[in-house]
Enzyme design. Structure first.
Site, PDB file in Angstrom:
ATOM      1  N   ARG A  15       0.803  -1.226   0.000  1.00  0.00           N
ATOM      2  CA  ARG A  15       0.000   0.000   0.000  1.00  0.00           C
ATOM      3  C   ARG A  15       0.837   1.277   0.000  1.00  0.00           C
ATOM      4  NH1 ARG A  15      -4.232   0.500   4.254  1.00  0.00           N
ATOM      5  NH2 ARG A  15      -3.420  -1.256   5.429  1.00  0.00           N
ATOM      6  N   GLU A 154      -6.821 -14.154  14.682  1.00  0.00           N
ATOM      7  CA  GLU A 154      -6.713 -13.180  13.600  1.00  0.00           C
ATOM      8  C   GLU A 154      -8.110 -12.812  13.107  1.00  0.00           C
ATOM      9  OE1 GLU A 154      -3.854 -11.522  12.398  1.00  0.00           O
ATOM     10  OE2 GLU A 154      -3.452 -12.322  14.379  1.00  0.00           O
TER      11      GLU A 154
HETATM   12  C1  UD1 Z   1      -0.237  -8.711  12.585  1.00  0.00           C
HETATM   13  C2  UD1 Z   1      -0.754  -9.676  13.629  1.00  0.00           C
HETATM   14  C3  UD1 Z   1      -2.066  -9.136  14.216  1.00  0.00           C
HETATM   15  C4  UD1 Z   1      -1.826  -7.762  14.809  1.00  0.00           C
HETATM   16  C5  UD1 Z   1      -1.204  -6.834  13.758  1.00  0.00           C
HETATM   17  C6  UD1 Z   1      -0.790  -5.558  14.419  1.00  0.00           C
HETATM   18  C7  UD1 Z   1      -0.055 -11.903  12.925  1.00  0.00           C
HETATM   19  C8  UD1 Z   1      -0.461 -13.161  12.287  1.00  0.00           C
HETATM   20  N1  UD1 Z   1      -0.967 -10.949  13.005  1.00  0.00           N
HETATM   21  O1  UD1 Z   1      -1.175  -8.687  11.535  1.00  0.00           O
HETATM   22  O2  UD1 Z   1      -2.533  -9.991  15.219  1.00  0.00           O
HETATM   23  O3  UD1 Z   1      -3.029  -7.227  15.302  1.00  0.00           O
HETATM   24  O4  UD1 Z   1      -0.043  -7.413  13.176  1.00  0.00           O
HETATM   25  O5  UD1 Z   1      -0.358  -4.645  13.447  1.00  0.00           O
HETATM   26  O6  UD1 Z   1       1.067 -11.808  13.380  1.00  0.00           O
HETATM   27  N2  UD1 Z   1       6.249  -9.688   8.175  1.00  0.00           N
HETATM   28  C9  UD1 Z   1       7.385 -10.327   7.743  1.00  0.00           C
HETATM   29  N3  UD1 Z   1       7.279 -11.508   7.079  1.00  0.00           N
HETATM   30  C10 UD1 Z   1       6.073 -12.079   6.850  1.00  0.00           C
HETATM   31  C11 UD1 Z   1       4.915 -11.409   7.290  1.00  0.00           C
HETATM   32  C12 UD1 Z   1       5.022 -10.230   7.954  1.00  0.00           C
HETATM   33  O7  UD1 Z   1       8.499  -9.835   7.949  1.00  0.00           O
HETATM   34  O8  UD1 Z   1       6.062 -13.158   6.248  1.00  0.00           O
HETATM   35  C13 UD1 Z   1       6.382  -8.417   8.888  1.00  0.00           C
HETATM   36  C14 UD1 Z   1       5.835  -7.229   8.114  1.00  0.00           C
HETATM   37  O9  UD1 Z   1       6.836  -6.621   7.326  1.00  0.00           O
HETATM   38  C15 UD1 Z   1       5.360  -6.323   9.244  1.00  0.00           C
HETATM   39  C16 UD1 Z   1       4.980  -7.283  10.363  1.00  0.00           C
HETATM   40  O10 UD1 Z   1       5.639  -8.492  10.080  1.00  0.00           O
HETATM   41  O11 UD1 Z   1       6.412  -5.487   9.723  1.00  0.00           O
HETATM   42  C17 UD1 Z   1       3.482  -7.504  10.475  1.00  0.00           C
HETATM   43  O12 UD1 Z   1       3.002  -8.106   9.300  1.00  0.00           O
HETATM   44  P1  UD1 Z   1       1.577  -7.786   8.694  1.00  0.00           P
HETATM   45  O13 UD1 Z   1       1.391  -8.588   7.489  1.00  0.00           O
HETATM   46  O14 UD1 Z   1       1.400  -6.312   8.588  1.00  0.00           O
HETATM   47  O15 UD1 Z   1       0.635  -8.357   9.860  1.00  0.00           O
HETATM   48  P2  UD1 Z   1      -0.894  -8.044  10.076  1.00  0.00           P
HETATM   49  O16 UD1 Z   1      -1.682  -8.839   9.116  1.00  0.00           O
HETATM   50  O17 UD1 Z   1      -1.104  -6.596  10.133  1.00  0.00           O
END
Ligand code: UD1
Ligand code: CA
Length: 447
Positions: A15, A154
């Site tokens: 985004r 989630e």
């Molecule tokens: C996540 C949480 C959710 C929480 C929210 C808060 C999980 C499953 N969910 O959801 O409970 O309320 O954050 O903002 O953890 N990232 C990686 N590798 C990956 C996936 C993510 O490095 O494979 C990093 C992203 O760059 C980011 C962070 O982890 O910095 C969070 O990932 P994102 O996909 O934004 O999680 P949410 O779906 O928002």
């Protein structure tokens, strides 16, 4: 207990619509990742691991500029937050203390909050940072049972009843290293998103009769950034806090909302900052200085009693001693200006040293660049540089010397001498009158 940090930043940040990895977008002149690292620094981490994927080389460069000792772990496929954390396993090999997981896109967690999490770890195996959300939206929900955190659901996987819960997951989790990786090993991707959720470790931990609890913080602390709009909101929040902190520290801001601080700006007590001043990174201002309107400062040091601006530009390496005056449309770069010296109007002072009490006349320029190399200009103490002097570096003007205005100074000026280096003036008697008449006559003839 010794602590290690894992900061997740592998996500693409779709985004943001950017070629740059999301965590490198800046708030107050520092990548949001660096803000997360600064929060984590409060726990004096023994190791810091950044999990990067998209733009890993860029992420590494930016993060190491802040902390050269950190380790980068690569997550080449983004399979979820638990998978991301597991990429840090090798980097934490042999580390037996606590691990704190932070997100690189969540820049505002307060050190006090992380300290509260450390304290809660003493009595619980897993600690999650939660917050009461005004609008819980798509956040993971924290499901409590008696006084324990029972599991995290989630949004995508939650029932209506679970979605009604307003206590949300910030994403920040702490557990002992061995516990954390053992729990992560048990996480599957059998869920609505087909991802390995870090949040699943709570349910697994409870199943194994481990304890889990929530430390609560203000929603503003857990603000995550996903779009340019949210980046701008985060900037505004940062600035609001920095202005109010400066005021509490005894700094006068005439029009606070027009002053922009960098993440590391330091301003001493009783300094006055007029409207529309912008700070880039690396600025320290001592007590009792005045930064006048419309000035831009970056990488510089301003001492007590100095007056800067209006409309001044201080660039990296500008070192201004006490009671120095830098006036309007003056640019100073990589230059030491000693006590009481004045550069009041329309000048460029670059790669230079200016001695105490010297006065630099309007329009003076240190010609530091020959097109290939940069050279130094040295000006002694109690020097008077006449207006519009070009100091062609390398060049030295000795103590107590003067230069005639309009001079192009290419040779050193010994102490006490006056250097005049300009064409001699010649007055041609009555010539102007005759020339005017001739021109006016030509105009009257229409040619
Ligand atoms: C996540 C949480 C959710 C929480 C929210 C808060 C999980 C499953 N969910 O959801 O409970 O309320 O954050 O903002 O953890 N990232 C990686 N590798 C990956 C996936 C993510 O490095 O494979 C990093 C992203 O760059 C980011 C962070 O982890 O910095 C969070 O990932 P994102 O996909 O934004 O999680 P949410 O779906 O928002
Ligand atoms: Ca998110």
């Amino acid at each position: 207990m010794a602590t290690a940090l894992i900061i997740l930043g592998a996500g693409m940040g779709t985004r943001m619509n950017s070629d740059m990895p999301k965590v490198l977008h800046e708030i107050a002149c520092a990548p949001m990742l660096v803000h997360a690292m600064k929060s984590g620094a409060a726990l004096d981490p023994k190791r810091t691991v950044i999990v990067a994927g998209h733009g890993a080389a860029q992420v590494e460069k930016a993060a190491k500029a802040f902390d050269p000792d950190l380790v980068l772990a690569i997550q080449s496929e983004q399979l979820g937050t638990a998978h991301a954390v597991s990429q840090a396993r090798d980097a934490l090999d042999g580390f037996a203390g606590d691990v704190l997981v932070l997100y690189g896109d969540t820049p505002f967690i307060r050190p006090e909050t992380l300290a509260a999490m450390s304290a809660a770890r003493v009595t619980h195996d897993v600690v999650v940072l939660g917050f009461e959300a005004a609008d819980p939206g798509r956040y993971g929900r924290l499901i409590m049972k008696d006084d324990q955190l029972d599991r995290i659901v989630e949004f995508k996987d939650a029932s209506d009843e679970e979605r009604a819960v307003t206590l949300c997951n910030s994403g920040v989790i702490a557990a002992q290293s061995k516990t954390l990786f053992e729990l992560i090993d048990a996480v599957s991707n059998d869920n609505a998103a087909g991802e390995y959720y870090l949040t699943d470790i709570i349910g697994i931990a409870r199943h194994r009769r481990l304890t889990a609890t929530v430390v609560r913080c203000d929603e503003a602390e857990t603000l995550g950034i996903n779009s340019r709009g949210e980046l701008a909101e985060a900037e505004a929040l940062f600035q609001a806090r920095a202005r109010s902190d400066a005021q509490s520290d005894g700094v006068t801001l005439t029009a606070p909302n027009t002053v922009f601080f960098a993440h590391d700006t330091v301003v001493g007590r009783d300094t006055v900052i007029e409207p529309n001043v912008v700070f880039g990174p690396g600025v320290t201002i001592e007590s009792g200085a005045t930064i006048r309107a419309f000035s831009h400062l970056e990488g510089c040091h301003v001492s007590r009693g100095a007056v800067i601006g209006p409309y001044a530009r201080l660039r990296p390496g500008a070192e201004l001693a006490e009671n120095v005056k830098i006036g309007n449309f003056v640019e100073v770069k990589n230059a030491q200006v000693a006590e009481g010296a004045k550069v009041n109007h329309l000048s460029y002072i670059g790669d230079a040293a200016v001695g105490a009490r010297s006065n630099i006349g309007a329009g003076t320029i240190t010609c530091n660049y020959d097109g290939v190399f940069k050279h130094k200009t040295t000006i002694g103490e109690d020097v008077f540089i006449g207006s519009n002097t070009m100091l062609v570096a390398p060049v030295t003007v000795g103590d107590g010397a003067m230069t005639g205005s309009g001079s192009v100074v290419t040779k050193d000026v010994p102490p006490g001498d006056l250097a005049v280096a300009r064409a001699k003036q010649e007055n041609k008697a009555g010539f102007a009158v005759r020339l005017f008449e001739k021109l006016k006559a030509r105009k009257a003839k229409g040619s």
